[in-house]
Design a protein around this motif. Sequence first.
Motif, short mmCIF file in Angstrom:
data_model
loop_
_atom_site.label_atom_id
_atom_site.label_comp_id
_atom_site.label_asym_id
_atom_site.label_seq_id
_atom_site.Cartn_x
_atom_site.Cartn_y
_atom_site.Cartn_z
N LEU A 69 -21.45 4.29 -5.58
CA LEU A 69 -20.02 4.05 -5.40
C LEU A 69 -19.75 3.58 -3.97
O LEU A 69 -20.52 3.84 -3.05
CB LEU A 69 -19.24 5.34 -5.65
CG LEU A 69 -19.59 6.11 -6.93
CD1 LEU A 69 -19.00 7.51 -6.90
CD2 LEU A 69 -19.11 5.35 -8.16
N ALA A 70 -18.61 2.91 -3.79
CA ALA A 70 -18.14 2.53 -2.45
C ALA A 70 -16.64 2.77 -2.39
O ALA A 70 -15.90 2.28 -3.25
CB ALA A 70 -18.46 1.07 -2.15
N HIS A 71 -16.21 3.53 -1.39
CA HIS A 71 -14.80 3.88 -1.26
C HIS A 71 -14.33 3.64 0.17
O HIS A 71 -15.13 3.62 1.11
CB HIS A 71 -14.58 5.35 -1.63
CG HIS A 71 -15.01 5.68 -3.02
ND1 HIS A 71 -15.67 6.85 -3.35
CD2 HIS A 71 -14.91 4.97 -4.18
CE1 HIS A 71 -15.93 6.86 -4.65
NE2 HIS A 71 -15.49 5.73 -5.17
N SER A 72 -13.03 3.50 0.34
CA SER A 72 -12.49 3.17 1.66
C SER A 72 -12.39 4.37 2.59
O SER A 72 -12.52 4.23 3.80
CB SER A 72 -11.09 2.55 1.51
OG SER A 72 -10.17 3.51 1.00
N ASP A 73 -12.11 5.57 2.04
CA ASP A 73 -11.76 6.75 2.84
C ASP A 73 -10.56 6.42 3.73
O ASP A 73 -10.46 6.85 4.88
CB ASP A 73 -12.95 7.23 3.67
CG ASP A 73 -12.80 8.67 4.15
OD1 ASP A 73 -11.78 9.30 3.84
OD2 ASP A 73 -13.72 9.16 4.85
N PHE A 74 -9.62 5.66 3.19
CA PHE A 74 -8.44 5.20 3.92
C PHE A 74 -7.50 6.37 4.19
O PHE A 74 -7.20 7.17 3.31
CB PHE A 74 -7.74 4.13 3.09
CG PHE A 74 -6.47 3.61 3.68
CD1 PHE A 74 -6.46 2.94 4.89
CD2 PHE A 74 -5.26 3.77 3.01
CE1 PHE A 74 -5.28 2.44 5.43
CE2 PHE A 74 -4.08 3.26 3.52
CZ PHE A 74 -4.09 2.60 4.74
N HIS A 75 -7.00 6.47 5.44
CA HIS A 75 -6.01 7.46 5.85
C HIS A 75 -4.77 6.71 6.35
O HIS A 75 -4.75 6.24 7.49
CB HIS A 75 -6.54 8.35 6.98
CG HIS A 75 -7.63 9.30 6.59
ND1 HIS A 75 -8.84 8.89 6.08
CD2 HIS A 75 -7.69 10.67 6.66
CE1 HIS A 75 -9.60 9.97 5.85
NE2 HIS A 75 -8.92 11.05 6.18
N ILE A 76 -3.73 6.60 5.53
CA ILE A 76 -2.55 5.86 5.96
C ILE A 76 -1.90 6.51 7.18
O ILE A 76 -1.36 5.81 8.06
CB ILE A 76 -1.52 5.74 4.80
CG1 ILE A 76 -0.31 4.90 5.21
CG2 ILE A 76 -1.07 7.11 4.31
CD1 ILE A 76 -0.62 3.47 5.55
N PRO A 129 -7.03 0.53 0.52
CA PRO A 129 -7.80 0.67 -0.73
C PRO A 129 -8.13 -0.68 -1.36
O PRO A 129 -7.26 -1.51 -1.61
CB PRO A 129 -6.84 1.47 -1.63
CG PRO A 129 -5.99 2.24 -0.67
CD PRO A 129 -5.79 1.32 0.50
N GLY A 130 -9.42 -0.90 -1.59
CA GLY A 130 -9.89 -2.08 -2.29
C GLY A 130 -10.06 -3.33 -1.46
O GLY A 130 -10.60 -4.32 -1.96
N ILE A 131 -9.64 -3.32 -0.21
CA ILE A 131 -9.75 -4.54 0.60
C ILE A 131 -11.20 -4.83 0.95
O ILE A 131 -11.64 -5.98 0.93
CB ILE A 131 -8.88 -4.41 1.87
CG1 ILE A 131 -7.41 -4.45 1.47
CG2 ILE A 131 -9.20 -5.52 2.86
CD1 ILE A 131 -6.45 -4.24 2.61
N PHE A 132 -11.98 -3.81 1.26
CA PHE A 132 -13.39 -4.01 1.60
C PHE A 132 -14.27 -3.16 0.68
O PHE A 132 -14.69 -3.62 -0.38
CB PHE A 132 -13.62 -3.71 3.08
CG PHE A 132 -14.98 -4.15 3.56
CD1 PHE A 132 -15.32 -5.49 3.60
CD2 PHE A 132 -15.92 -3.22 3.97
CE1 PHE A 132 -16.58 -5.91 4.03
CE2 PHE A 132 -17.18 -3.61 4.40
CZ PHE A 132 -17.51 -4.96 4.43
N ASN A 133 -14.52 -1.91 1.01
CA ASN A 133 -15.30 -1.06 0.10
C ASN A 133 -14.55 -0.85 -1.22
O ASN A 133 -13.36 -0.53 -1.23
CB ASN A 133 -15.51 0.32 0.73
CG ASN A 133 -16.69 0.36 1.68
OD1 ASN A 133 -17.30 -0.66 1.99
ND2 ASN A 133 -17.01 1.55 2.17
#
Length: 377
Positions: free
Chosen positions: A210-217, A228-232
């Motif tokens: 899997l690949a996830h962003s771990d994005f924190h707004i 989310p979804g832009i790179f990973n």
Amino acid sequence: MTNSSSTSDTGPWSWLRGDLHTHCEDAAQIGDYVDRIDPRLDFLALTNHGQKPVFFEQHHMVAELRQRWTAGLVLSGVEWNAPGGGHACVVFSPHADEADHAYALARGFDRHLDGAHPDITAGMRQLAQIVPEHRPVLCFNHPAPGQWSADTIAEYRQHDPGDIVIGMETVHGHQGYDAGACWDLATYPGCMPGGLADAAYAGAGPFSLLAHSDFHIHKQDRLFDYGPGIFNHTLVGVRPGEHSAEAIFAGLRAGRTCAAQGHWLELIDFAIAAGADVARVGDTWKSGAARAAFEFDNSEPLAQVDWIGSLDGGAPGVLSAVGPQPVGHQRLELDIPAGAHGFLRLRVLSASATRPTPGPTAPKGFFTSAILLAAFR
């Protein structure tokens, strides 16, 4: 759970794009969060940290997110400070009790929450008590050195009675800022040949990369990261036309995934075939001598494509490497001998280190999950 080598009546899978590891700790920022979602994304999960008080209000944010982002499926989960290791995302299928199950897991077994009693066996037992159609999926997060071990991952799988443990993040999140050694796709434990993923394939059953962003707004005012979804992002194989949570969870449990960094490779098919018998990613090949084929379109030149795994049950590694490839349509093949046992997966490295602006310059890869070969099942 997976198909054995058989005649396929569906052809190649259709691939949905998702991100199962994101954060929003301020309900007032849900609108900003939605604005950062890549329009190519089909599903995502909100997975706040289980030890923080805001986590126990997450159901309100999930409800608002579902109202605001109607282009895809919103899932609810928790980033669990898991016993025996680092972080793990536990993501629930949409249902009335999804938040209650997540909160109970954190209160009972999060190792950073006061009053909890972190224990692998007890935590997995509690998740297994959820009715099968509502059971969550669990993936091991950012397995940088020192975060997770092969033995601990094996222990979770040993105590999993219900297809809950499904895979790991093959590459690190937080790819929008300098993560140093976490960008080295040759040595990162989640994707390196002979690393944690390959140890899992030497264990039992399918395993999703899997690949996830771990994005924190809530950190974007001081530390840029990709939304989310832009790179990973993760690709999950489903039957053409399917978009349901049930189809996505089935693909995750079947090991029918790929981990992508960027949108420069469009997977057409990865399969092993001989005559009418076919096994695709997540399946097990049981039908003797055959040929593996990896077919895709790439919009950037490639530095290298590696066939990774083991054909004789020995230590996994790079079985064959294909050098630089131009932009275009590619079909690469590898012979599978009779009696092969082990697994086979692929790693593709772009020749370009350019990432979406304003992100850094750094390597980027594409990784398939494995096709298993008879003796590992």
